[in-house]
Enzyme design. Structure first.
Site, short mmCIF file in Angstrom:
data_model
loop_
_atom_site.label_atom_id
_atom_site.label_comp_id
_atom_site.label_asym_id
_atom_site.label_seq_id
_atom_site.Cartn_x
_atom_site.Cartn_y
_atom_site.Cartn_z
N PRO A 10 0.80 -1.22 0.00
CA PRO A 10 0.00 0.00 0.00
C PRO A 10 0.84 1.28 0.00
CG PRO A 10 -0.15 -1.11 2.12
CD PRO A 10 0.56 -2.03 1.19
N ASN A 11 0.36 2.20 -0.79
CA ASN A 11 0.89 3.56 -0.92
C ASN A 11 2.21 3.64 -1.68
OD1 ASN A 11 -1.26 4.91 0.49
ND2 ASN A 11 -0.43 3.96 2.34
N ARG A 18 4.62 10.95 -2.39
CA ARG A 18 4.43 10.76 -0.95
C ARG A 18 5.73 11.00 -0.21
NH1 ARG A 18 4.21 5.07 2.07
NH2 ARG A 18 3.80 5.84 4.16
N TYR A 23 11.03 9.04 1.07
CA TYR A 23 11.00 8.01 0.04
C TYR A 23 11.66 8.42 -1.28
CZ TYR A 23 7.71 5.96 3.31
OH TYR A 23 7.14 5.44 4.43
N ASN A 74 7.99 -5.52 -0.35
CA ASN A 74 7.84 -4.34 0.49
C ASN A 74 6.35 -4.28 0.81
OD1 ASN A 74 7.49 -1.86 1.68
ND2 ASN A 74 8.96 -0.81 0.37
N ALA A 77 2.78 -0.65 5.06
CA ALA A 77 2.21 -0.65 6.41
C ALA A 77 1.73 -2.03 6.85
CB ALA A 77 1.07 0.35 6.50
N HIS A 80 3.57 -4.28 9.58
CA HIS A 80 3.49 -4.11 11.02
C HIS A 80 2.30 -4.78 11.68
CE1 HIS A 80 6.60 -1.38 9.88
NE2 HIS A 80 5.74 -0.67 9.17
N GLU A 98 12.24 -9.30 2.76
CA GLU A 98 11.49 -8.09 3.11
C GLU A 98 12.38 -6.87 2.87
OE1 GLU A 98 9.76 -6.01 7.19
OE2 GLU A 98 10.29 -8.13 7.22
N HIS A 100 12.45 -2.43 2.78
CA HIS A 100 11.82 -1.13 3.05
C HIS A 100 12.77 -0.03 2.60
CE1 HIS A 100 8.56 -2.91 5.27
NE2 HIS A 100 9.46 -3.71 5.81
N SER A 102 12.81 3.13 3.61
CA SER A 102 13.29 3.87 4.77
C SER A 102 13.70 2.88 5.87
CB SER A 102 12.20 4.81 5.31
OG SER A 102 11.12 4.06 5.84
N ARG A 107 12.24 5.10 12.71
CA ARG A 107 11.05 5.93 12.53
C ARG A 107 10.11 5.79 13.73
NH1 ARG A 107 8.66 5.46 6.76
NH2 ARG A 107 7.55 7.27 7.55
N ARG A 111 6.36 1.43 13.69
CA ARG A 111 7.01 0.85 12.51
C ARG A 111 8.17 -0.08 12.87
NH1 ARG A 111 5.03 3.72 8.04
NH2 ARG A 111 4.46 5.87 8.51
#
Length: 152
Positions: A10-11, A18, A23, A74, A77, A80, A98, A100, A102, A107, A111
């Site tokens: 998502p996103n 964003r 990012y 990736n 969200a 988590h 996996e 990410h 960032s 963070r 997260r």
């Protein structure tokens, strides 16, 4: 030839728009094109998928069993809190790394925990788009037998 699946959650379709301070300014299409070329340079094929929907991601993971040599994931969200994605990964005989963009550990506290990490062969965080390339290289090592001690 190795065949890998890239799943972005998502996103991530909002890359470039964003939170560019976190990012970056490159888009999802930029990322996918770079990774397809990178995989080809390493004699591998990459199929890309992105969804904002948990069920669609789960279906892609299920369909990967017996079709792909590895998955770069990736989960955004969903990382988590999605025990459903965690269980999907555990249900297939495909190594998953996996990734990410960032550093999720630097963070917000929510997260810091990945519920999917325990069922993946590894986690790469905080290295931007480079993390995806490293995941492809790691999967190549895994399927070529140079990473025998890695789980799954």
């Amino acid at each position: 030839m190795a065949h890998f699946l890239l799943i972005n959650g998502p996103n991530l379709n909002r890359l470039g728009q964003r939170e560019p301070q976190i990012y970056g300014s490159e888009t999802l299409n930029d990322l996918e094109q770079q990774l397809i070329s990178f995989a080809a340079e390493h004699k591998a094929e990459l199929t890309c998928f992105q969804s904002n929907y948990e069920g669609a991601i789960i279906e892609q993971i299920h369909a990967a069993d017996g079709k792909y040599d590895g998955i770069v994931l990736n989960a955004g969200a969903f990382t988590h809190y999605s025990y459903a994605i965690r269980d999907a990964i555990a249900s297939v005989n495909v190594p998953v790394i996996e990734v990410h963009i960032s550093n999720i550990h630097a963070r917000e506290p929510f997260r810091h925990v990945s519920v999917i990490a325990p069922v993946t062969i590894g986690q790469i965080v905080g290295l931007g788009f480079t993390g995806y390339r490293l995941a492809i290289l790691a999967l190549l090592e895994k399927i070529e037998g140079r990473a025998e001690t890695w789980k799954k």
